[in-house]
Enzyme design. Sequence first.
Site: not given
Ligand code: DX5
Ligand code: ZN
Length: 213
Positions: A31, A35, A64, A66, A135, A173
Amino acid sequence: MILSPSILAADFCRLGAQIEEADKAGADYIHIDVMDGLFVPSISFGMPVISSIRKATKRTFDVHLMIQDPIRYIDTFKKCGAEIITVHYEACDDVDAVISAIHAAGCKAGLSIKPGTPTEVLFPYLDKVEMVLVMTVEPGFGGQKFIDYTLDKITAVRKEINRRGVSCNVEIDGGVTRENIDMILDAGANVIVAGSSVSTSDLRSLFARSTFC
Ligand code: DX5
Ligand code: ZN
């Protein structure tokens, strides 16, 4: 259950080695959280990092995004090695156009919602995408606490997928731990992202549950 450890929790000094460890420990996907500092407050990493780590594993790259207006970058992420590209419903002007662009690039498409977005916005797309991502924390940072009310959202989307008989995966996630994983699976998620709770050496045992592992 498909396990997708997040590299956001990795030691970036040893990123390649840690991805190899995750691979050996039984990860199905890797994954990759991108961001942009606009859609979410933080900035993580981008294309050069993804291209570099492509050499470390053959596991599926679960990217992913964002980022605002992700349609601008679909082809670029495909070239970097993305195989599943997930975009946020809230970040797209035209969700159908983004899904088409992801498929045209030869990738599988995922559509994600933040915890505060109604689950029903996903329903028109359940037969158009290969995965939805619910999420379970506010996107933007690893290491946050699981938001309990998101369990109902997982249940609702799984129920609608079953009702329609479509084969869309349900990824979740954020905030996954050994303590809450059973509840999450019972609610209907089948792709599990985990960052801070993952020790790559015992990835599978972290989520050990007799019915799944
Ligand atoms: C947060 C990310 C996640 C993050 C999850 O915005 O999308 O993928 O890495 O991390 P944990 O498992 O630590 O919440
Ligand atoms: Zn993520």
